[in-house]
Design a protein around this motif. Sequence first.
Motif, PDB file in Angstrom:
ATOM      1  N   ILE A 171       0.981  -1.174  -0.090  1.00  0.00           N
ATOM      2  CA  ILE A 171      -0.075   0.080  -0.318  1.00  0.00           C
ATOM      3  C   ILE A 171       0.684   1.333  -0.086  1.00  0.00           C
ATOM      4  O   ILE A 171       1.727   1.341   0.836  1.00  0.00           O
ATOM      5  CB  ILE A 171      -0.864  -0.313   1.051  1.00  0.00           C
ATOM      6  N   PRO A 172       0.651   2.116  -0.613  1.00  0.00           N
ATOM      7  CA  PRO A 172       1.201   3.559  -0.812  1.00  0.00           C
ATOM      8  C   PRO A 172       1.336   3.409   0.540  1.00  0.00           C
ATOM      9  O   PRO A 172       0.613   4.991   0.854  1.00  0.00           O
ATOM     10  CB  PRO A 172       0.975   4.244  -1.742  1.00  0.00           C
ATOM     11  N   GLY A 173       2.714   4.613   0.428  1.00  0.00           N
ATOM     12  CA  GLY A 173       2.688   5.138   2.462  1.00  0.00           C
ATOM     13  C   GLY A 173       2.321   6.725   2.147  1.00  0.00           C
ATOM     14  O   GLY A 173       1.586   7.091   3.207  1.00  0.00           O
ATOM     15  N   GLU A 174       1.868   7.586   0.535  1.00  0.00           N
ATOM     16  CA  GLU A 174       1.313   8.668   1.083  1.00  0.00           C
ATOM     17  C   GLU A 174      -0.472   8.422   1.116  1.00  0.00           C
ATOM     18  O   GLU A 174      -0.399   9.887   1.063  1.00  0.00           O
ATOM     19  CB  GLU A 174       1.411   9.210  -0.501  1.00  0.00           C
ATOM     20  N   GLU A 176      -1.572   7.280   3.898  1.00  0.00           N
ATOM     21  CA  GLU A 176      -1.040   7.770   5.155  1.00  0.00           C
ATOM     22  C   GLU A 176      -0.514   8.835   5.767  1.00  0.00           C
ATOM     23  O   GLU A 176      -1.436   9.422   6.498  1.00  0.00           O
ATOM     24  CB  GLU A 176      -0.734   6.287   6.027  1.00  0.00           C
ATOM     25  N   GLU A 177       0.391   9.377   5.116  1.00  0.00           N
ATOM     26  CA  GLU A 177       1.061  11.018   5.041  1.00  0.00           C
ATOM     27  C   GLU A 177      -0.060  12.148   4.571  1.00  0.00           C
ATOM     28  O   GLU A 177      -0.216  12.883   5.290  1.00  0.00           O
ATOM     29  CB  GLU A 177       1.669  10.929   3.937  1.00  0.00           C
ATOM     30  N   ALA A 178      -0.971  11.500   3.591  1.00  0.00           N
ATOM     31  CA  ALA A 178      -2.228  12.996   3.722  1.00  0.00           C
ATOM     32  C   ALA A 178      -3.103  12.713   4.456  1.00  0.00           C
ATOM     33  O   ALA A 178      -3.298  13.803   4.445  1.00  0.00           O
ATOM     34  CB  ALA A 178      -2.834  12.178   1.902  1.00  0.00           C
ATOM     35  N   ALA A 179      -3.269  11.346   5.203  1.00  0.00           N
ATOM     36  CA  ALA A 179      -4.499  11.269   5.860  1.00  0.00           C
ATOM     37  C   ALA A 179      -3.614  11.902   7.346  1.00  0.00           C
ATOM     38  O   ALA A 179      -4.410  12.881   7.745  1.00  0.00           O
ATOM     39  CB  ALA A 179      -4.533  10.068   6.822  1.00  0.00           C
ATOM     40  N   LEU A 180      -2.568  11.663   7.423  1.00  0.00           N
ATOM     41  CA  LEU A 180      -2.043  12.113   8.624  1.00  0.00           C
ATOM     42  C   LEU A 180      -1.837  14.369   8.702  1.00  0.00           C
ATOM     43  O   LEU A 180      -2.348  14.425   9.627  1.00  0.00           O
ATOM     44  CB  LEU A 180      -0.253  12.118   8.748  1.00  0.00           C
ATOM     45  N   VAL A 181      -1.152  14.455   7.227  1.00  0.00           N
ATOM     46  CA  VAL A 181      -1.178  16.502   7.131  1.00  0.00           C
ATOM     47  C   VAL A 181      -2.606  16.336   6.753  1.00  0.00           C
ATOM     48  O   VAL A 181      -2.639  17.678   8.148  1.00  0.00           O
ATOM     49  CB  VAL A 181      -1.207  15.791   5.772  1.00  0.00           C
ATOM     50  N   LEU A 194      -6.831   2.806   5.184  1.00  0.00           N
ATOM     51  CA  LEU A 194      -6.577   1.477   5.137  1.00  0.00           C
ATOM     52  C   LEU A 194      -6.988   0.409   4.212  1.00  0.00           C
ATOM     53  O   LEU A 194      -7.362  -0.583   3.939  1.00  0.00           O
ATOM     54  CB  LEU A 194      -5.236   1.566   5.897  1.00  0.00           C
ATOM     55  N   PHE A 195      -7.951  -0.062   5.767  1.00  0.00           N
ATOM     56  CA  PHE A 195      -9.302  -0.573   5.401  1.00  0.00           C
ATOM     57  C   PHE A 195     -10.411  -0.787   4.264  1.00  0.00           C
ATOM     58  O   PHE A 195      -9.770  -2.119   3.778  1.00  0.00           O
ATOM     59  CB  PHE A 195     -10.400  -0.326   6.867  1.00  0.00           C
ATOM     60  N   PRO A 196     -10.282   0.567   3.795  1.00  0.00           N
ATOM     61  CA  PRO A 196     -10.674   0.290   2.288  1.00  0.00           C
ATOM     62  C   PRO A 196     -10.209  -0.273   1.586  1.00  0.00           C
ATOM     63  O   PRO A 196     -10.362  -0.721   0.215  1.00  0.00           O
ATOM     64  CB  PRO A 196     -11.298   2.192   2.202  1.00  0.00           C
TER      65      PRO A 196
END
Length: 283
Positions: A171-174, A176-181, A194-196
């Motif tokens: 899964i691309p780490g981008e 998670e980074e976008a969600a954390l931003v 991630l679940f979807p």
Amino acid sequence: MNLQRTNPTLYWLQRIGFYLLVTVITFYLLAPFAWAVLTSFRRSNDLGLSPGDFIKAPSTLDNYSQVFANASFQKGLLFSLLVASGSVIISLLLGSFAAYALGRFKFRGKQMIMYIILAVSVFPQIAVLGGLFTLIRSMGLYNNPLGLILSYLIFTIPFTVWVLTSFVRDIPGELEEAALVDGASPLQTLFQVLFPVMMPALVTTGLLAFINAWNEYLFALTFTSSNRTVPVVIANYSGASQYDNPWGPIMAASIVVTIPLIALVLIFQRNIVSGLTAGAVKG
């Protein structure tokens, strides 16, 4: 180079050999199931006939009527559904968290944990049967659905963690980074982002784990005495006398138990294919 043009004879020999091999494999895989279906529609007196006469014998639904009228079989279906569903739900929940940690974070001993999970997943059930039976009895969970669910987690959780970890890595780490931003917490990122994305892998893993739990026999036979699952109920089928083998009702019950699994595979076949091939090709 086009083999069909350069050597038509060799081309057609390869084609014929390929389809012949596919036909043989298909017959080998489907013939036992087809014979079981045929046996489920035959009377007990027809079982001693020759194969030709057995195929021509008239069909009957008496075996299915007997199966559905059996209270033990009805109870076994519900019990199997409860135990298999419960073990799959717990496995997917715990396995998702473990797979997220193993697939995303770097820490000491991570590789060893993966090897241990793989070793546990291929460990024979009979090797842990005695100790697990003592543990289930001491916890007061003998003949209890919860005890059977906990015992099934031994082989469903390692399988779930191993499959989901390989999927989480791709899964691309981008994401998670976008969600954390955007201000999402780690749990929100896991459940809402991630679940979807992991849904095909979750469906595939859950379905395969459900099939394993649904068909499990050894633990169900050992850890229960009255609350039996369907495989144990079918194995305990008995005829009118000790010399009577009720193959007709046994086959009918086996077909009834198999139909839900076939239906699930047909319904989620797209998710299964995408889940099994996820991460196989990288762009």
